[in-house]
Structure formats: structure tokens, C-alpha cells
Design a protein around this motif. Structure first.
Motif, PDB file in Angstrom:
ATOM      1  N   ARG A 116      23.407 -77.197  22.839  1.00 30.86           N
ATOM      2  CA  ARG A 116      24.562 -76.758  22.002  1.00 30.86           C
ATOM      3  C   ARG A 116      25.494 -78.199  21.678  1.00 30.86           C
ATOM      4  NH1 ARG A 116      25.309 -73.481  26.449  1.00 30.86           N
ATOM      5  NH2 ARG A 116      27.423 -74.617  27.394  1.00 30.86           N
ATOM      6  N   GLY A 117      24.879 -79.266  22.139  1.00 26.41           N
ATOM      7  CA  GLY A 117      25.607 -80.564  21.954  1.00 26.41           C
ATOM      8  C   GLY A 117      26.948 -80.514  22.632  1.00 26.41           C
ATOM      9  N   ASP A 118      27.400 -79.888  23.546  1.00 30.84           N
ATOM     10  CA  ASP A 118      28.561 -79.772  24.188  1.00 30.84           C
ATOM     11  C   ASP A 118      28.773 -80.679  25.405  1.00 30.84           C
ATOM     12  OD1 ASP A 118      29.035 -76.181  23.766  1.00 30.84           O
ATOM     13  OD2 ASP A 118      29.577 -77.908  22.588  1.00 30.84           O
ATOM     14  N   GLY A 119      29.809 -81.243  25.643  1.00 34.07           N
ATOM     15  CA  GLY A 119      29.753 -82.222  26.993  1.00 34.07           C
ATOM     16  C   GLY A 119      29.092 -83.464  26.977  1.00 34.07           C
ATOM     17  N   ILE A 120      28.495 -83.656  26.066  1.00 38.32           N
ATOM     18  CA  ILE A 120      27.683 -85.045  25.896  1.00 38.32           C
ATOM     19  C   ILE A 120      28.457 -86.325  25.734  1.00 38.32           C
ATOM     20  CG2 ILE A 120      25.845 -86.263  24.668  1.00 38.32           C
ATOM     21  CD1 ILE A 120      24.587 -83.505  24.126  1.00 38.32           C
ATOM     22  N   ASP A 121      28.385 -87.041  26.809  1.00 39.10           N
ATOM     23  CA  ASP A 121      29.582 -88.290  26.832  1.00 39.10           C
ATOM     24  C   ASP A 121      28.830 -89.148  25.597  1.00 39.10           C
ATOM     25  OD1 ASP A 121      29.765 -87.013  29.703  1.00 39.10           O
ATOM     26  OD2 ASP A 121      31.665 -87.797  28.641  1.00 39.10           O
ATOM     27  N   TYR A 122      27.302 -89.650  25.830  1.00 39.64           N
ATOM     28  CA  TYR A 122      26.952 -90.409  25.184  1.00 39.64           C
ATOM     29  C   TYR A 122      25.302 -90.099  24.460  1.00 39.64           C
ATOM     30  CZ  TYR A 122      29.941 -93.255  28.263  1.00 39.64           C
ATOM     31  OH  TYR A 122      31.039 -93.781  28.743  1.00 39.64           O
ATOM     32  N   TRP A 123      25.223 -90.593  23.301  1.00 37.98           N
ATOM     33  CA  TRP A 123      23.817 -90.252  22.407  1.00 37.98           C
ATOM     34  C   TRP A 123      23.102 -91.270  22.151  1.00 37.98           C
ATOM     35  CZ3 TRP A 123      22.371 -85.545  20.550  1.00 37.98           C
ATOM     36  CH2 TRP A 123      23.113 -84.528  20.520  1.00 37.98           C
ATOM     37  N   GLY A 124      21.962 -91.198  22.148  1.00 34.13           N
ATOM     38  CA  GLY A 124      20.976 -92.484  21.616  1.00 34.13           C
ATOM     39  C   GLY A 124      20.532 -92.063  20.204  1.00 34.13           C
ATOM     40  N   LYS A 125      20.078 -93.061  19.607  1.00 29.57           N
ATOM     41  CA  LYS A 125      19.416 -92.939  18.486  1.00 29.57           C
ATOM     42  C   LYS A 125      18.067 -92.160  18.622  1.00 29.57           C
ATOM     43  CE  LYS A 125      21.522 -96.750  15.942  1.00 29.57           C
ATOM     44  NZ  LYS A 125      21.259 -97.841  14.941  1.00 29.57           N
ATOM     45  N   GLY A 126      17.665 -91.290  17.822  1.00 27.89           N
ATOM     46  CA  GLY A 126      16.510 -90.506  17.989  1.00 27.89           C
ATOM     47  C   GLY A 126      14.918 -91.288  17.926  1.00 27.89           C
ATOM     48  N   THR A 127      14.042 -90.923  18.272  1.00 29.17           N
ATOM     49  CA  THR A 127      12.700 -91.347  18.116  1.00 29.17           C
ATOM     50  C   THR A 127      12.022 -90.253  17.652  1.00 29.17           C
ATOM     51  OG1 THR A 127      11.080 -92.630  19.171  1.00 29.17           O
ATOM     52  CG2 THR A 127      12.066 -91.247  20.589  1.00 29.17           C
ATOM     53  N   GLN A 128      11.148 -90.544  16.502  1.00 29.88           N
ATOM     54  CA  GLN A 128      10.390 -89.442  16.016  1.00 29.88           C
ATOM     55  C   GLN A 128       8.917 -89.239  16.784  1.00 29.88           C
ATOM     56  OE1 GLN A 128      10.797 -87.627  13.023  1.00 29.88           O
ATOM     57  NE2 GLN A 128       9.072 -86.561  13.722  1.00 29.88           N
ATOM     58  N   VAL A 129       8.588 -88.173  17.140  1.00 33.56           N
ATOM     59  CA  VAL A 129       7.248 -87.829  17.804  1.00 33.56           C
ATOM     60  C   VAL A 129       6.787 -86.844  16.615  1.00 33.56           C
ATOM     61  CG1 VAL A 129       6.182 -86.223  19.582  1.00 33.56           C
ATOM     62  CG2 VAL A 129       8.052 -87.969  19.940  1.00 33.56           C
ATOM     63  N   THR A 130       5.462 -87.169  16.305  1.00 38.98           N
ATOM     64  CA  THR A 130       4.667 -86.423  15.350  1.00 38.98           C
ATOM     65  C   THR A 130       3.393 -85.851  15.637  1.00 38.98           C
ATOM     66  OG1 THR A 130       5.710 -87.290  13.449  1.00 38.98           O
ATOM     67  CG2 THR A 130       3.754 -85.949  12.894  1.00 38.98           C
ATOM     68  N   VAL A 131       3.030 -84.659  16.056  1.00 42.65           N
ATOM     69  CA  VAL A 131       1.810 -84.469  16.635  1.00 42.65           C
ATOM     70  C   VAL A 131       1.043 -83.590  15.411  1.00 42.65           C
ATOM     71  CG1 VAL A 131       0.905 -82.827  18.296  1.00 42.65           C
ATOM     72  CG2 VAL A 131       3.126 -83.990  18.647  1.00 42.65           C
ATOM     73  N   SER A 132      -0.342 -84.060  15.191  1.00 40.39           N
ATOM     74  CA  SER A 132      -1.000 -83.440  14.237  1.00 40.39           C
ATOM     75  C   SER A 132      -2.157 -82.459  14.786  1.00 40.39           C
ATOM     76  CB  SER A 132      -1.718 -84.597  13.572  1.00 40.39           C
ATOM     77  OG  SER A 132      -2.802 -85.243  14.398  1.00 40.39           O
ATOM     78  N   SER A 133      -2.445 -81.764  13.810  1.00 30.85           N
ATOM     79  CA  SER A 133      -3.122 -80.556  14.345  1.00 30.85           C
ATOM     80  C   SER A 133      -4.739 -80.800  14.086  1.00 30.85           C
ATOM     81  CB  SER A 133      -2.866 -79.170  13.666  1.00 30.85           C
ATOM     82  OG  SER A 133      -2.953 -79.454  12.410  1.00 30.85           O
TER      83      SER A 133
END
Length: 133
Positions: A116-133
Motif C-alpha cells: 500500500r505504500g503506507d508507513g514507509i519511512d524511507y524509500w530507495g530509488k528503483g532498480t530495473q529487473v527484466t526477465v526475457s522469455s
């Protein structure tokens, strides 16, 4: 300054593995639950996994149980997410986040907050994960 630095994403074939890292600084690591959230285009945010830095308790979403393993190196203030047997549906941007630890709350409680994105004190920047079939 508070920082959560996520790294380790990339492109991998289905069945492959990646290890994500989340390096924390600027706050008392042992007081927090560190979790991973993923967000794919057109899909709901998902709380993937979390670990309590103080006692090492872990929790996983059903979609990743048996394939992903979360761990913590408290000496380095770093949490890892080992992802094995990756599937195309694991493709997403993965974020790490920190939530203040509350006694007597279960891992599923924290996964719900992450979703839900509730109660989160700190966020980091995202990292992309791509899985190819």
C-alpha cells in the motif's frame, strides 16, 4: 542524510538469477524492517519480501516463495534479495524501503504496508529487473 541505495538489477533470461542489494545509511539500521517492493507497468504494486534487521525474521509474497531469499548483513547495513528461477512476470522496477519496526507485528503486516505504500519511512530509488522469455 538518509539513503537507501538499491542496485543489482539487469536483464536476465527466464530461469536465471540476480542478486539485488540495498545499502542503507543515515538511520539506525537495527530499528527498521527493510523490504522490497516491485512495480510493473499496468500492474499493482507488490510487497515482495521483507526482513527485520533486529531479529532476522523474514516474509515473502506467495509469488516469490521458494525462489527469492532475503538476507541482511547488519555490519554493512545492507539487505540482499537473491532471486533465482526468475520468470518474465518478475519483470518490474524493484525498490527497497525502510519501515520502523513495531513489536508483535507479523511479516505479512509489513508486506501489506509495502504494497500500500503506507508507513514507509524511507524509500530507495528503483532498480530495473527484466526477465526475457
Amino acid at each position: 542524510d538518509v539513503q537507501l541505495q538499491a542496485s543489482g538489477g539487469g536483464l536476465v533470461q527466464a530461469g536465471g538469477s540476480l542478486r539485488l542489494s540495498c545499502a542503507a545509511s543515515g538511520f539506525t539500521f537495527d530499528d527498521y524492517v527493510i523490504g522490497w517492493i516491485r512495480q510493473a507497468p499496468g500492474k499493482e504494486r507488490e510487497g515482495v519480501s521483507c526482513i527485520s534487521s533486529s531479529d532476522g525474521n523474514t516474509s515473502y509474497a506467495d509469488s516469490v516463495k521458494g525462489r527469492f531469499t532475503i538476507s541482511s548483513d547488519n555490519a554493512k547495513n545492507t539487505v540482499y534479495l537473491q532471486m533465482n528461477s526468475l520468470k518474465p512476470e518478475d519483470t518490474a522496477v524493484y525498490y527497497c524501503a525502510a519501515l520502523f519496526w513495531v513489536p508483535y507485528r507479523s511479516g505479512s503486516y509489513y508486506l501489506g504496508l509495502l504494497k500500500r505504500g503506507d508507513g514507509i519511512d524511507y524509500w530507495g530509488k528503483g532498480t530495473q529487473v527484466t526477465v526475457s522469455s
